[in-house]
Scaffold this motif. Structure first.
Motif, mmCIF file in Angstrom:
data_model
loop_
_atom_site.group_PDB
_atom_site.id
_atom_site.type_symbol
_atom_site.label_atom_id
_atom_site.label_comp_id
_atom_site.label_asym_id
_atom_site.label_seq_id
_atom_site.Cartn_x
_atom_site.Cartn_y
_atom_site.Cartn_z
ATOM 1 N N ILE A 299 0.818 -1.214 0.000
ATOM 2 C CA ILE A 299 0.000 0.000 0.000
ATOM 3 C C ILE A 299 0.857 1.272 0.000
ATOM 4 O O ILE A 299 0.348 2.377 0.168
ATOM 5 C CB ILE A 299 -0.964 0.024 1.207
ATOM 6 N N GLY A 300 2.184 1.085 -0.188
ATOM 7 C CA GLY A 300 3.050 2.230 -0.425
ATOM 8 C C GLY A 300 3.562 2.965 0.786
ATOM 9 O O GLY A 300 3.884 4.156 0.700
ATOM 10 N N ILE A 301 3.685 2.276 1.919
ATOM 11 C CA ILE A 301 4.256 2.916 3.108
ATOM 12 C C ILE A 301 5.779 2.881 2.978
ATOM 13 O O ILE A 301 6.367 1.803 2.860
ATOM 14 C CB ILE A 301 3.825 2.186 4.398
ATOM 15 N N PRO A 302 6.451 4.027 2.983
ATOM 16 C CA PRO A 302 7.906 4.049 2.798
ATOM 17 C C PRO A 302 8.654 3.399 3.960
ATOM 18 O O PRO A 302 8.225 3.492 5.108
ATOM 19 C CB PRO A 302 8.235 5.548 2.703
ATOM 20 N N ALA A 303 9.769 2.722 3.631
ATOM 21 C CA ALA A 303 10.635 2.086 4.636
ATOM 22 C C ALA A 303 9.847 1.164 5.548
ATOM 23 O O ALA A 303 10.047 1.133 6.767
ATOM 24 C CB ALA A 303 11.374 3.138 5.449
ATOM 25 N N ALA A 304 8.925 0.378 4.952
ATOM 26 C CA ALA A 304 8.037 -0.469 5.755
ATOM 27 C C ALA A 304 8.816 -1.464 6.601
ATOM 28 O O ALA A 304 8.481 -1.713 7.774
ATOM 29 C CB ALA A 304 7.049 -1.197 4.849
ATOM 30 N N ALA A 305 9.868 -2.064 6.028
ATOM 31 C CA ALA A 305 10.617 -3.091 6.745
ATOM 32 C C ALA A 305 11.285 -2.519 7.997
ATOM 33 O O ALA A 305 11.215 -3.109 9.082
ATOM 34 C CB ALA A 305 11.657 -3.724 5.830
ATOM 35 N N GLN A 306 11.918 -1.360 7.863
ATOM 36 C CA GLN A 306 12.585 -0.768 9.016
ATOM 37 C C GLN A 306 11.577 -0.275 10.046
ATOM 38 O O GLN A 306 11.794 -0.388 11.259
ATOM 39 C CB GLN A 306 13.490 0.383 8.561
ATOM 40 N N LEU A 307 10.477 0.266 9.560
ATOM 41 C CA LEU A 307 9.417 0.705 10.467
ATOM 42 C C LEU A 307 8.896 -0.467 11.285
ATOM 43 O O LEU A 307 8.707 -0.367 12.505
ATOM 44 C CB LEU A 307 8.279 1.343 9.670
ATOM 45 N N MET A 308 8.680 -1.612 10.618
ATOM 46 C CA MET A 308 8.177 -2.779 11.325
ATOM 47 C C MET A 308 9.218 -3.333 12.292
ATOM 48 O O MET A 308 8.877 -3.839 13.368
ATOM 49 C CB MET A 308 7.753 -3.862 10.330
ATOM 50 N N ASN A 309 10.504 -3.228 11.954
ATOM 51 C CA ASN A 309 11.542 -3.665 12.880
ATOM 52 C C ASN A 309 11.498 -2.865 14.175
ATOM 53 O O ASN A 309 11.701 -3.411 15.266
ATOM 54 C CB ASN A 309 12.927 -3.525 12.237
ATOM 55 N N VAL A 310 11.233 -1.568 14.064
ATOM 56 C CA VAL A 310 11.111 -0.727 15.257
ATOM 57 C C VAL A 310 9.920 -1.182 16.097
ATOM 58 O O VAL A 310 10.013 -1.300 17.328
ATOM 59 C CB VAL A 310 10.957 0.758 14.866
ATOM 60 N N VAL A 311 8.797 -1.466 15.425
ATOM 61 C CA VAL A 311 7.599 -1.911 16.142
ATOM 62 C C VAL A 311 7.842 -3.258 16.810
ATOM 63 O O VAL A 311 7.466 -3.476 17.978
ATOM 64 C CB VAL A 311 6.401 -1.996 15.177
ATOM 65 N N VAL A 312 8.487 -4.188 16.087
ATOM 66 C CA VAL A 312 8.753 -5.515 16.649
ATOM 67 C C VAL A 312 9.701 -5.401 17.835
ATOM 68 O O VAL A 312 9.512 -6.062 18.866
ATOM 69 C CB VAL A 312 9.327 -6.452 15.573
ATOM 70 N N LEU A 313 10.724 -4.569 17.716
ATOM 71 C CA LEU A 313 11.660 -4.380 18.823
ATOM 72 C C LEU A 313 10.917 -3.860 20.057
ATOM 73 O O LEU A 313 11.095 -4.377 21.169
ATOM 74 C CB LEU A 313 12.763 -3.406 18.416
ATOM 75 N N THR A 314 10.082 -2.849 19.862
ATOM 76 C CA THR A 314 9.303 -2.298 20.973
ATOM 77 C C THR A 314 8.374 -3.359 21.554
ATOM 78 O O THR A 314 8.210 -3.459 22.784
ATOM 79 C CB THR A 314 8.482 -1.089 20.504
ATOM 80 N N SER A 315 7.770 -4.164 20.677
ATOM 81 C CA SER A 315 6.850 -5.210 21.131
ATOM 82 C C SER A 315 7.563 -6.244 21.984
ATOM 83 O O SER A 315 7.049 -6.678 23.030
ATOM 84 C CB SER A 315 6.207 -5.892 19.922
ATOM 85 N N LEU A 316 8.746 -6.649 21.551
ATOM 86 C CA LEU A 316 9.505 -7.642 22.307
ATOM 87 C C LEU A 316 9.880 -7.105 23.689
ATOM 88 O O LEU A 316 9.746 -7.805 24.697
ATOM 89 C CB LEU A 316 10.758 -8.036 21.530
ATOM 90 N N LEU A 317 10.348 -5.868 23.735
ATOM 91 C CA LEU A 317 10.754 -5.293 25.013
ATOM 92 C C LEU A 317 9.549 -5.072 25.932
ATOM 93 O O LEU A 317 9.637 -5.273 27.144
ATOM 94 C CB LEU A 317 11.489 -3.975 24.776
ATOM 95 N N SER A 318 8.423 -4.668 25.357
ATOM 96 C CA SER A 318 7.210 -4.488 26.147
ATOM 97 C C SER A 318 6.724 -5.820 26.706
ATOM 98 O O SER A 318 6.342 -5.916 27.884
ATOM 99 C CB SER A 318 6.125 -3.837 25.285
ATOM 100 N N ALA A 319 6.738 -6.862 25.870
ATOM 101 C CA ALA A 319 6.322 -8.186 26.340
ATOM 102 C C ALA A 319 7.285 -8.701 27.402
ATOM 103 O O ALA A 319 6.873 -9.329 28.384
ATOM 104 C CB ALA A 319 6.252 -9.156 25.163
#
Length: 478
Positions: A299-319
């Protein structure tokens, strides 16, 4: 009586009165600084992690669009188990939660087994999440060894767990809000893309659901394989009943929060996966690449992979943060009931079981050492040892509720404030469903090794409980 009111957790219990949670008289009390929004976020944070952001791809590959059925079946099990847990927890809030209820239903050996099994599972999860977070950070800064990031994560979140519970809850609320916001944004953007309401998109219709081999391209066996891949994703939702014990009004917090948490998790998981299979051909999903990234790229979100890596990192630390909290409280509860070293009973002036926190985080620091020598093998090893623990815990919750309701029904005038629907039939249906998943695991090569690891650990803890009981009995007779 099977259901009794617990001592108000905002004040220490009187030393001359027995405690309804089975703890020793005069034991120190935990704090009561968690607000309802803190309790809700703790439960959500314990569930939403890499299992959703990275693990969904494996399930889609196994079942195709039929993965939606897999998620619905897993979600149904979660709903039934949480309703049964709510019936017990609203009547008697306790930081030991289902371990306390298992003890009341079947004896001290059951509370000992479930408590230590849950604690063991959480400390392994904490180590696995720290390892996963370290791997992501290492990919950004390859010049820094992975173990350094693991050590930094463990140290920082250990400090957070030593805060008073109110400040801890506030930290986790905003920390966990990052991934919740990411999921909500994904749901909104994905829905707009499905209907062609975003630039350079068009309505997708049902092409990806019915094409590429149909809705069940791998048949019923694919749906069952998908179920194995996703049922454990909902593990951790039971943390809500542990956290609620440190709120000002535990019963009311539980009554309201168990409903909202379950509804939100179903929306987040099933909604996200529905968008994935609508927007992407199922056979383009990868077990190693997040479908979230693929959808965002589409759907054209720029730098999707790096953005998702940030979210996953935050998710892991939060969990990691919320699971460390749950492990420390379970350790404290075991010590209260004389099932763990008494040293874990030490509570700071702010009501924080600091020794229980340190004991619970110790394995995570051992994982730092493992990451020095075998960084690529630590995470798969840790995840494999978790096996079927979620199902064993859920099974214990269901059986405890069935037993305690049976006892309560024989007590005139005693009715639980929250009642399980369709008792006992839906309860036994949940038990049968979980037994079916365990049987299904025995037919899958990868899942079988996890099942064996869980069965072995459970048997060892039961053996320890039996030996401890015999020793205690001999000492009392002497």
């Amino acid at each position: 009586m099977a259901f009794r009111k617990t001592t108000d957790s905002s004040t220490p219990p009187r030393a001359d009165l027995p405690r309804s949670d089975g703890s020793e008289p005069g034991a120190a009390a935990l704090g009561t600084g968690l607000k309802q929004r803190h309790v809700t976020m703790l439960a959500i944070s314990g569930v939403i992690g890499a299992g959703l952001f990275l693990g969904a791809g494996a399930g889609i590959l196994a079942a195709g669009p039929g993965i939606l059925v897999s998620y619905c079946l897993a979600g149904l099990l979660m709903v039934l188990v949480m309703r049964m847990l709510a019936e017990m927890a609203v009547d008697q809030p306790s930081s030991g939660s289902f371990s306390v209820y298992a003890e009341k239903a079947f004896g001290r050996w059951a509370g000992f087994t479930i408590g230590w099994l849950y604690w063991s599972g959480l400390v392994v999860v904490v180590a696995a999440e720290a390892t996963g977070a370290g791997a992501i950070a290492h990919s950004w800064l390859p010049g820094v060894p992975q173990w350094v990031f693991v050590l930094a994560s463990m140290a920082a979140l250990t400090v957070v767990n030593l805060f008073d519970v109110g400040r801890f809850g506030e930290f986790e609320f905003w920390f966990g809000a990052v991934k919740v916001t990411a999921v909500v944004a994904f749901l909104v953007l994905g829905t707009l893309a499905v209907f062609g309401l975003l630039p350079d998109t068009h309505a997708v219709g049902l092409t990806n659901l019915t094409g590429h081999g149909g809705f069940f391209p791998n048949g019923v066996s694919g749906v069952m394989s998908g179920l194995l891949a996703v049922v454990f994703a909902f593990g951790g939702v039971e943390l809500v009943t542990i956290a609620a014990a440190e709120s000002a009004n535990p019963a009311e917090a539980l009554r309201r929060t168990t409903r909202t948490v379950v509804a939100r998790l179903l929306l987040f998981y099933i909604g996200s996966v529905a968008l994935m299979v609508l927007l992407l051909p199922w056979n383009s999903a990868s077990a190693t690449t997040s479908p979230f990234v693929a959808v965002l790229d589409r759907i054209g979100i720029p730098a999707a992979a790096q953005l998702m890596n940030v979210v996953v990192l935050t998710s892991l630390l939060s969990a990691l943060n919320s699971n460390l909290y749950g492990a420390s409280r379970m350790g404290f509860s075991l010590a209260q009931r004389g099932e763990a070293p008494r040293g874990l009973l030490h509570v700071s002036a702010a009501g924080v079981p600091r020794r229980a926190v340190i004991a619970s985080v110790a394995f995570g620091f051992i994982a730092v050492i493992l990451n020095i020598f075998a960084p690529d093998r630590v995470l798969p090893f840790l995840l494999n040892t978790l096996g079927a623990m979620v199902l064993v815990i859920w099974m214990a919750i269901a059986l405890s509720q069935l037993r305690l309701r049976h006892i309560a029904n024989r007590t005139p005038g005693r009715t639980p404030a929250v009642r399980m629907w369709g008792h006992p039939w839906l309860g036994w249906t949940a038990v049968a469903g979980m037994a079916g998943v365990l049987a299904l695991m025995s037919t899958d090569d990868d899942a079988r090794s996890q099942l064996i690891s869980t069965a072995t650990l459970t048997a060892l803890i039961v053996l320890a409980a039996v030996i401890r009981s015999k020793l205690t009995k001999s000492e009392s007779q002497a």
